[in-house]
Scaffold this motif. Structure first.
Motif, PDB file in Angstrom:
ATOM      1  N   VAL A  80       0.858  -1.185   0.000  1.00 47.03           N
ATOM      2  CA  VAL A  80       0.000   0.000   0.000  1.00 47.03           C
ATOM      3  C   VAL A  80       0.894   1.236   0.000  1.00 47.03           C
ATOM      4  CG1 VAL A  80      -1.685   1.351   1.307  1.00 47.03           C
ATOM      5  CG2 VAL A  80      -1.882  -1.128   1.235  1.00 47.03           C
ATOM      6  N   LYS A  81       0.612   2.184  -0.878  1.00 45.17           N
ATOM      7  CA  LYS A  81       1.388   3.423  -0.896  1.00 45.17           C
ATOM      8  C   LYS A  81       1.073   4.245   0.348  1.00 45.17           C
ATOM      9  CE  LYS A  81       1.697   4.032  -5.923  1.00 45.17           C
ATOM     10  NZ  LYS A  81       1.360   4.941  -7.056  1.00 45.17           N
ATOM     11  N   PRO A  82       2.074   4.923   0.928  1.00 48.26           N
ATOM     12  CA  PRO A  82       1.791   5.827   2.048  1.00 48.26           C
ATOM     13  C   PRO A  82       0.735   6.845   1.649  1.00 48.26           C
ATOM     14  CG  PRO A  82       4.158   5.529   1.777  1.00 48.26           C
ATOM     15  CD  PRO A  82       3.509   4.877   0.585  1.00 48.26           C
ATOM     16  N   ALA A  83      -0.032   7.330   2.629  1.00 52.88           N
ATOM     17  CA  ALA A  83      -1.165   8.219   2.349  1.00 52.88           C
ATOM     18  C   ALA A  83      -0.761   9.417   1.502  1.00 52.88           C
ATOM     19  CB  ALA A  83      -1.784   8.680   3.655  1.00 52.88           C
ATOM     20  N   GLY A  84       0.385  10.019   1.789  1.00 53.72           N
ATOM     21  CA  GLY A  84       0.835  11.184   1.031  1.00 53.72           C
ATOM     22  C   GLY A  84       1.104  10.860  -0.425  1.00 53.72           C
ATOM     23  N   ALA A  85       1.771   9.747  -0.663  1.00 56.63           N
ATOM     24  CA  ALA A  85       2.076   9.335  -2.031  1.00 56.63           C
ATOM     25  C   ALA A  85       0.809   8.978  -2.783  1.00 56.63           C
ATOM     26  CB  ALA A  85       3.033   8.142  -2.014  1.00 56.63           C
ATOM     27  N   ALA A  86      -0.139   8.333  -2.087  1.00 55.79           N
ATOM     28  CA  ALA A  86      -1.400   7.948  -2.719  1.00 55.79           C
ATOM     29  C   ALA A  86      -2.195   9.181  -3.124  1.00 55.79           C
ATOM     30  CB  ALA A  86      -2.215   7.086  -1.764  1.00 55.79           C
ATOM     31  N   ALA A  87      -2.174  10.221  -2.261  1.00 52.71           N
ATOM     32  CA  ALA A  87      -2.900  11.452  -2.555  1.00 52.71           C
ATOM     33  C   ALA A  87      -2.307  12.154  -3.775  1.00 52.71           C
ATOM     34  CB  ALA A  87      -2.873  12.372  -1.340  1.00 52.71           C
ATOM     35  N   ALA A  88      -0.975  12.131  -3.871  1.00 57.28           N
ATOM     36  CA  ALA A  88      -0.304  12.754  -5.006  1.00 57.28           C
ATOM     37  C   ALA A  88      -0.658  12.040  -6.305  1.00 57.28           C
ATOM     38  CB  ALA A  88       1.210  12.738  -4.786  1.00 57.28           C
ATOM     39  N   THR A  89      -0.700  10.716  -6.243  1.00 61.27           N
ATOM     40  CA  THR A  89      -1.062   9.922  -7.417  1.00 61.27           C
ATOM     41  C   THR A  89      -2.491  10.216  -7.843  1.00 61.27           C
ATOM     42  OG1 THR A  89       0.432   8.155  -6.730  1.00 61.27           O
ATOM     43  CG2 THR A  89      -1.268   7.584  -8.328  1.00 61.27           C
ATOM     44  N   LYS A  90      -3.397  10.340  -6.846  1.00 56.57           N
ATOM     45  CA  LYS A  90      -4.797  10.627  -7.121  1.00 56.57           C
ATOM     46  C   LYS A  90      -4.945  11.991  -7.785  1.00 56.57           C
ATOM     47  CE  LYS A  90      -9.319  10.713  -4.854  1.00 56.57           C
ATOM     48  NZ  LYS A  90     -10.023  10.576  -3.560  1.00 56.57           N
ATOM     49  N   LYS A  91      -4.181  12.980  -7.291  1.00 56.17           N
ATOM     50  CA  LYS A  91      -4.230  14.326  -7.854  1.00 56.17           C
ATOM     51  C   LYS A  91      -3.745  14.327  -9.292  1.00 56.17           C
ATOM     52  CE  LYS A  91      -2.510  19.028  -7.159  1.00 56.17           C
ATOM     53  NZ  LYS A  91      -1.639  19.912  -6.345  1.00 56.17           N
ATOM     54  N   GLU A  92      -2.641  13.612  -9.526  1.00 56.37           N
ATOM     55  CA  GLU A  92      -2.089  13.528 -10.874  1.00 56.37           C
ATOM     56  C   GLU A  92      -3.082  12.872 -11.811  1.00 56.37           C
ATOM     57  OE1 GLU A  92       1.660  11.408 -13.230  1.00 56.37           O
ATOM     58  OE2 GLU A  92       1.624  11.496 -11.035  1.00 56.37           O
ATOM     59  N   SER A  93      -3.749  11.834 -11.339  1.00 47.62           N
ATOM     60  CA  SER A  93      -4.747  11.142 -12.140  1.00 47.62           C
ATOM     61  C   SER A  93      -5.903  12.063 -12.483  1.00 47.62           C
ATOM     62  CB  SER A  93      -5.269   9.913 -11.375  1.00 47.62           C
ATOM     63  OG  SER A  93      -6.299   9.280 -12.086  1.00 47.62           O
ATOM     64  N   GLY A  94      -6.300  12.903 -11.494  1.00 52.78           N
ATOM     65  CA  GLY A  94      -7.396  13.839 -11.720  1.00 52.78           C
ATOM     66  C   GLY A  94      -7.039  14.886 -12.757  1.00 52.78           C
ATOM     67  N   GLU A  95      -5.759  15.339 -12.725  1.00 51.85           N
ATOM     68  CA  GLU A  95      -5.309  16.333 -13.685  1.00 51.85           C
ATOM     69  C   GLU A  95      -5.319  15.763 -15.097  1.00 51.85           C
ATOM     70  OE1 GLU A  95      -1.517  17.441 -12.214  1.00 51.85           O
ATOM     71  OE2 GLU A  95      -2.292  18.868 -10.742  1.00 51.85           O
ATOM     72  N   LYS A  96      -4.898  14.513 -15.230  1.00 50.45           N
ATOM     73  CA  LYS A  96      -4.896  13.859 -16.534  1.00 50.45           C
ATOM     74  C   LYS A  96      -6.319  13.705 -17.057  1.00 50.45           C
ATOM     75  CE  LYS A  96      -0.601  11.246 -16.006  1.00 50.45           C
ATOM     76  NZ  LYS A  96       0.000   9.886 -15.912  1.00 50.45           N
ATOM     77  N   GLU A  97      -7.242  13.450 -16.131  1.00 52.14           N
ATOM     78  CA  GLU A  97      -8.629  13.235 -16.518  1.00 52.14           C
ATOM     79  C   GLU A  97      -9.243  14.501 -17.116  1.00 52.14           C
ATOM     80  OE1 GLU A  97     -12.869  11.813 -14.532  1.00 52.14           O
ATOM     81  OE2 GLU A  97     -11.029  11.801 -13.356  1.00 52.14           O
ATOM     82  N   ASN A  98      -8.791  15.672 -16.625  1.00 49.67           N
ATOM     83  CA  ASN A  98      -9.369  16.926 -17.062  1.00 49.67           C
ATOM     84  C   ASN A  98      -8.720  17.479 -18.337  1.00 49.67           C
ATOM     85  OD1 ASN A  98     -11.201  17.028 -14.937  1.00 49.67           O
ATOM     86  ND2 ASN A  98      -9.697  17.969 -13.566  1.00 49.67           N
ATOM     87  N   LYS A  99      -7.655  16.846 -18.807  1.00 48.23           N
ATOM     88  CA  LYS A  99      -6.999  17.323 -20.017  1.00 48.23           C
ATOM     89  C   LYS A  99      -7.900  17.104 -21.232  1.00 48.23           C
ATOM     90  CE  LYS A  99      -2.157  16.838 -18.651  1.00 48.23           C
ATOM     91  NZ  LYS A  99      -0.868  16.158 -18.939  1.00 48.23           N
ATOM     92  N   LYS A 100      -7.802  18.033 -22.169  1.00 49.58           N
ATOM     93  CA  LYS A 100      -8.624  17.927 -23.364  1.00 49.58           C
ATOM     94  C   LYS A 100      -7.818  17.353 -24.512  1.00 49.58           C
ATOM     95  CE  LYS A 100     -11.851  21.594 -22.135  1.00 49.58           C
ATOM     96  NZ  LYS A 100     -12.474  22.861 -22.577  1.00 49.58           N
ATOM     97  N   ASP A 101      -8.487  16.563 -25.314  1.00 50.79           N
ATOM     98  CA  ASP A 101      -7.843  15.935 -26.460  1.00 50.79           C
ATOM     99  C   ASP A 101      -8.650  16.308 -27.702  1.00 50.79           C
ATOM    100  OD1 ASP A 101      -6.362  14.435 -28.156  1.00 50.79           O
ATOM    101  OD2 ASP A 101      -7.207  12.501 -27.540  1.00 50.79           O
ATOM    102  N   GLY A 102      -8.074  17.190 -28.554  1.00 49.64           N
ATOM    103  CA  GLY A 102      -8.782  17.606 -29.755  1.00 49.64           C
ATOM    104  C   GLY A 102     -10.054  18.371 -29.458  1.00 49.64           C
ATOM    105  N   GLY A 103     -10.034  19.190 -28.411  1.00 45.25           N
ATOM    106  CA  GLY A 103     -11.183  20.001 -28.072  1.00 45.25           C
ATOM    107  C   GLY A 103     -12.210  19.283 -27.223  1.00 45.25           C
ATOM    108  N   GLU A 104     -12.031  18.000 -27.028  1.00 45.71           N
ATOM    109  CA  GLU A 104     -12.957  17.232 -26.202  1.00 45.71           C
ATOM    110  C   GLU A 104     -12.280  16.786 -24.918  1.00 45.71           C
ATOM    111  OE1 GLU A 104     -14.525  13.990 -28.350  1.00 45.71           O
ATOM    112  OE2 GLU A 104     -15.446  15.220 -29.911  1.00 45.71           O
TER     113      GLU A 104
END
Length: 247
Positions: A80-104
Protein backbone atom coordinates in the motif's frame (compact mmCIF):
# COMPACT_ATOMS: atom_id res chain seq x y z
CA UNK A 1 1.13 -19.71 14.55
CA UNK A 2 3.09 -20.76 11.46
CA UNK A 3 2.02 -19.78 7.95
CA UNK A 4 2.75 -22.10 5.05
CA UNK A 5 3.72 -20.06 2.02
CA UNK A 6 2.02 -21.45 -1.06
CA UNK A 7 1.90 -20.76 -4.76
CA UNK A 8 -1.39 -19.53 -6.25
CA UNK A 9 -2.27 -22.90 -7.81
CA UNK A 10 -1.00 -25.28 -5.15
CA UNK A 11 -3.23 -27.47 -2.98
CA UNK A 12 -1.60 -27.93 0.46
CA UNK A 13 -3.00 -30.75 2.56
CA UNK A 14 -1.31 -30.31 5.97
CA UNK A 15 -3.17 -27.19 7.18
CA UNK A 16 -5.85 -29.02 9.24
CA UNK A 17 -8.66 -26.76 8.02
CA UNK A 18 -12.13 -28.22 7.40
CA UNK A 19 -11.94 -27.53 3.66
CA UNK A 20 -9.40 -29.77 1.85
CA UNK A 21 -8.05 -26.97 -0.36
CA UNK A 22 -8.83 -23.52 1.12
CA UNK A 23 -7.18 -21.67 -1.75
CA UNK A 24 -9.28 -23.45 -4.38
CA UNK A 25 -12.34 -22.91 -2.16
CA UNK A 26 -11.97 -19.12 -2.30
CA UNK A 27 -10.83 -18.98 -5.93
CA UNK A 28 -14.18 -20.58 -6.82
CA UNK A 29 -15.94 -17.49 -5.38
CA UNK A 30 -15.70 -14.70 -8.01
CA UNK A 31 -15.17 -11.71 -5.70
CA UNK A 32 -12.57 -13.62 -3.67
CA UNK A 33 -10.81 -14.76 -6.84
CA UNK A 34 -10.58 -11.13 -7.98
CA UNK A 35 -8.90 -10.15 -4.70
CA UNK A 36 -6.43 -13.02 -4.93
CA UNK A 37 -5.52 -12.04 -8.50
CA UNK A 38 -4.28 -8.59 -7.42
CA UNK A 39 -0.77 -8.04 -8.82
CA UNK A 40 0.21 -6.01 -5.76
CA UNK A 41 -0.01 -9.13 -3.57
CA UNK A 42 3.30 -10.07 -1.97
CA UNK A 43 2.29 -13.59 -0.95
CA UNK A 44 -0.72 -15.86 -0.48
CA UNK A 45 -0.70 -18.13 2.55
CA UNK A 46 -2.83 -20.91 4.02
CA UNK A 47 -2.86 -20.65 7.84
CA UNK A 48 -1.66 -23.75 9.67
CA UNK A 49 -4.43 -24.93 12.00
CA UNK A 50 -2.64 -27.95 13.47
CA UNK A 51 -2.79 -27.86 17.30
CA UNK A 52 0.48 -27.16 19.10
CA UNK A 53 1.71 -29.34 22.00
CA UNK A 54 1.90 -26.19 24.16
CA UNK A 55 -1.77 -25.35 23.58
CA UNK A 56 -0.80 -21.96 22.17
CA UNK A 57 -3.47 -20.40 19.93
CA UNK A 58 -6.00 -23.14 20.71
CA UNK A 59 -8.86 -20.68 20.29
CA UNK A 60 -7.95 -20.05 16.65
CA UNK A 61 -6.49 -23.48 15.88
CA UNK A 62 -9.30 -25.51 17.47
CA UNK A 63 -12.37 -23.58 18.68
CA UNK A 64 -12.55 -21.33 15.61
CA UNK A 65 -11.52 -24.08 13.21
CA UNK A 66 -14.46 -26.32 12.38
CA UNK A 67 -17.16 -26.88 9.73
CA UNK A 68 -19.54 -24.65 11.71
CA UNK A 69 -17.22 -21.81 12.83
CA UNK A 70 -14.38 -20.81 10.46
CA UNK A 71 -14.65 -23.39 7.70
CA UNK A 72 -11.80 -22.03 5.59
CA UNK A 73 -9.26 -19.24 5.77
CA UNK A 74 -6.65 -17.86 3.38
CA UNK A 75 -4.45 -14.83 4.00
CA UNK A 76 -2.57 -12.53 1.68
CA UNK A 77 -0.43 -9.42 1.97
CA UNK A 78 -0.22 -6.53 -0.45
CA UNK A 79 1.73 -3.30 -0.81
CA UNK A 80 0.00 0.00 0.00
CA UNK A 81 1.39 3.42 -0.90
CA UNK A 82 1.79 5.83 2.05
CA UNK A 83 -1.17 8.22 2.35
CA UNK A 84 0.84 11.18 1.03
CA UNK A 85 2.08 9.34 -2.03
CA UNK A 86 -1.40 7.95 -2.72
CA UNK A 87 -2.90 11.45 -2.56
CA UNK A 88 -0.30 12.75 -5.01
CA UNK A 89 -1.06 9.92 -7.42
CA UNK A 90 -4.80 10.63 -7.12
CA UNK A 91 -4.23 14.33 -7.85
CA UNK A 92 -2.09 13.53 -10.87
CA UNK A 93 -4.75 11.14 -12.14
CA UNK A 94 -7.40 13.84 -11.72
CA UNK A 95 -5.31 16.33 -13.69
CA UNK A 96 -4.90 13.86 -16.53
CA UNK A 97 -8.63 13.23 -16.52
CA UNK A 98 -9.37 16.93 -17.06
CA UNK A 99 -7.00 17.32 -20.02
CA UNK A 100 -8.62 17.93 -23.36
CA UNK A 101 -7.84 15.93 -26.46
CA UNK A 102 -8.78 17.61 -29.76
CA UNK A 103 -11.18 20.00 -28.07
CA UNK A 104 -12.96 17.23 -26.20
CA UNK A 105 -12.48 16.40 -22.56
CA UNK A 106 -10.63 13.14 -22.26
CA UNK A 107 -12.22 10.85 -19.69
CA UNK A 108 -10.18 8.40 -17.67
CA UNK A 109 -11.88 5.56 -15.88
CA UNK A 110 -11.31 5.91 -12.15
CA UNK A 111 -9.97 2.94 -10.26
CA UNK A 112 -12.10 1.41 -7.54
CA UNK A 113 -10.65 2.33 -4.12
CA UNK A 114 -8.77 -0.42 -2.35
CA UNK A 115 -11.07 0.00 0.66
CA UNK A 116 -13.90 2.32 1.68
CA UNK A 117 -12.12 2.79 5.02
CA UNK A 118 -9.88 5.86 4.87
CA UNK A 119 -8.27 5.20 8.30
CA UNK A 120 -7.09 1.78 7.07
CA UNK A 121 -5.20 3.36 4.18
CA UNK A 122 -3.96 6.40 6.14
CA UNK A 123 -0.54 7.01 7.63
CA UNK A 124 2.63 5.31 6.58
CA UNK A 125 5.71 6.98 5.15
CA UNK A 126 8.79 8.34 6.99
CA UNK A 127 6.74 10.79 9.07
CA UNK A 128 4.87 7.85 10.61
CA UNK A 129 7.90 5.69 11.27
CA UNK A 130 7.62 3.44 8.23
CA UNK A 131 10.89 1.82 7.17
CA UNK A 132 10.98 1.14 3.39
CA UNK A 133 12.90 -2.04 4.16
CA UNK A 134 9.91 -3.28 6.17
CA UNK A 135 6.87 -1.40 4.81
CA UNK A 136 3.42 -1.21 6.40
CA UNK A 137 1.83 -3.97 4.34
CA UNK A 138 -1.93 -4.46 4.20
CA UNK A 139 -2.76 -7.85 5.74
CA UNK A 140 -5.92 -9.55 4.50
CA UNK A 141 -7.74 -12.73 5.51
CA UNK A 142 -10.68 -14.33 3.76
CA UNK A 143 -12.78 -16.30 6.24
CA UNK A 144 -15.77 -18.54 5.51
CA UNK A 145 -17.87 -18.18 8.65
CA UNK A 146 -20.29 -20.93 9.70
CA UNK A 147 -23.60 -20.88 11.53
CA UNK A 148 -22.06 -21.38 14.99
CA UNK A 149 -20.59 -17.87 14.85
CA UNK A 150 -24.02 -16.39 15.56
CA UNK A 151 -25.50 -14.78 18.67
CA UNK A 152 -28.93 -13.52 17.67
CA UNK A 153 -30.41 -15.64 14.88
CA UNK A 154 -28.60 -14.84 11.64
CA UNK A 155 -26.24 -12.32 13.26
CA UNK A 156 -22.60 -12.88 14.18
CA UNK A 157 -21.74 -12.55 17.88
CA UNK A 158 -20.51 -9.03 18.57
CA UNK A 159 -17.35 -10.22 20.30
CA UNK A 160 -16.19 -12.08 17.19
CA UNK A 161 -15.84 -8.83 15.24
CA UNK A 162 -13.05 -7.84 17.59
CA UNK A 163 -11.54 -11.33 17.64
CA UNK A 164 -11.28 -11.51 13.85
CA UNK A 165 -9.83 -8.03 13.49
CA UNK A 166 -7.49 -8.47 16.45
CA UNK A 167 -5.94 -11.56 14.85
CA UNK A 168 -5.29 -9.86 11.50
CA UNK A 169 -4.29 -6.50 12.99
CA UNK A 170 -2.06 -8.33 15.45
CA UNK A 171 -0.41 -10.13 12.54
CA UNK A 172 0.33 -6.75 10.93
CA UNK A 173 1.85 -5.56 14.23
CA UNK A 174 3.91 -8.74 14.63
CA UNK A 175 5.53 -8.21 11.24
CA UNK A 176 6.88 -4.87 12.48
CA UNK A 177 8.63 -6.47 15.47
CA UNK A 178 11.39 -8.96 16.17
CA UNK A 179 9.68 -10.88 18.97
CA UNK A 180 5.97 -10.17 18.53
CA UNK A 181 3.60 -7.64 20.08
CA UNK A 182 0.79 -7.50 22.64
CA UNK A 183 -2.52 -5.68 22.28
CA UNK A 184 -2.79 -2.76 24.73
CA UNK A 185 -6.00 -1.06 23.61
CA UNK A 186 -8.61 -2.07 21.05
CA UNK A 187 -11.78 -0.31 19.87
CA UNK A 188 -14.45 -1.85 17.65
CA UNK A 189 -16.87 0.30 15.70
CA UNK A 190 -19.84 -1.70 14.43
CA UNK A 191 -21.23 -0.64 11.05
CA UNK A 192 -23.35 -3.52 9.71
CA UNK A 193 -24.38 -7.00 10.81
CA UNK A 194 -22.44 -10.01 9.53
CA UNK A 195 -24.89 -12.85 8.82
CA UNK A 196 -23.25 -16.30 8.89
CA UNK A 197 -22.93 -18.41 6.91
CA UNK A 198 -21.00 -15.70 5.11
CA UNK A 199 -17.56 -15.13 3.62
CA UNK A 200 -15.90 -11.93 4.84
CA UNK A 201 -12.66 -10.08 4.23
CA UNK A 202 -10.73 -9.04 7.34
CA UNK A 203 -7.98 -6.45 6.99
CA UNK A 204 -5.30 -4.94 9.19
CA UNK A 205 -2.44 -2.50 8.73
CA UNK A 206 0.03 -0.61 10.89
CA UNK A 207 -0.39 3.10 10.13
CA UNK A 208 2.11 4.58 12.60
CA UNK A 209 5.12 3.34 14.53
CA UNK A 210 6.60 5.20 17.50
CA UNK A 211 9.40 3.27 19.13
CA UNK A 212 7.72 0.19 20.61
CA UNK A 213 4.23 1.57 19.99
CA UNK A 214 2.36 0.30 16.93
CA UNK A 215 -0.86 2.02 15.89
CA UNK A 216 -3.01 -0.35 13.85
CA UNK A 217 -6.25 -0.04 11.90
CA UNK A 218 -8.52 -2.79 10.63
CA UNK A 219 -11.82 -3.62 8.96
CA UNK A 220 -14.27 -6.42 8.26
CA UNK A 221 -15.72 -6.08 4.76
CA UNK A 222 -18.31 -7.97 2.72
CA UNK A 223 -18.27 -9.02 -0.93
CA UNK A 224 -19.34 -5.55 -2.06
CA UNK A 225 -16.68 -3.76 -0.04
CA UNK A 226 -19.16 -2.55 2.57
CA UNK A 227 -17.54 -1.90 5.95
CA UNK A 228 -19.13 -4.23 8.50
CA UNK A 229 -16.86 -3.07 11.33
CA UNK A 230 -13.74 -0.98 11.90
CA UNK A 231 -11.03 -1.61 14.46
CA UNK A 232 -8.43 0.68 15.99
CA UNK A 233 -5.76 -0.46 18.41
CA UNK A 234 -2.38 0.02 20.01
CA UNK A 235 0.18 -2.79 20.18
CA UNK A 236 3.45 -2.80 22.10
CA UNK A 237 6.52 -4.60 20.74
CA UNK A 238 7.89 -7.14 23.21
CA UNK A 239 11.53 -7.61 24.19
CA UNK A 240 11.28 -11.40 24.13
CA UNK A 241 9.44 -13.99 22.06
CA UNK A 242 5.72 -14.00 22.97
CA UNK A 243 4.39 -16.12 20.11
CA UNK A 244 2.66 -15.01 16.95
CA UNK A 245 -0.98 -15.97 16.72
CA UNK A 246 -2.11 -15.25 13.17
CA UNK A 247 -5.46 -15.70 11.44
Amino acid sequence: MAFALVQPHSAPTDHNQSVPDPLAHFKAIPWCAALLADRAIVSVVVPDRRPLPTGESNFVRKTMNSPTTVRASVSFMRVVKPAGAAAATKKESGEKENKKDGGEEKKVQKKKPLSKSEPLLSGGGPDNGEDPRNPFLLFNALADLGEDCTSYVGTMHGGLYGVLMDEVMGTAANFQTEHGAYTVTFTTRYRRAVSPPQVVLIRGRVVRKEGRKLHVRGTIEDKDGNIMAEGEGLWIAMGKNVGRSQL
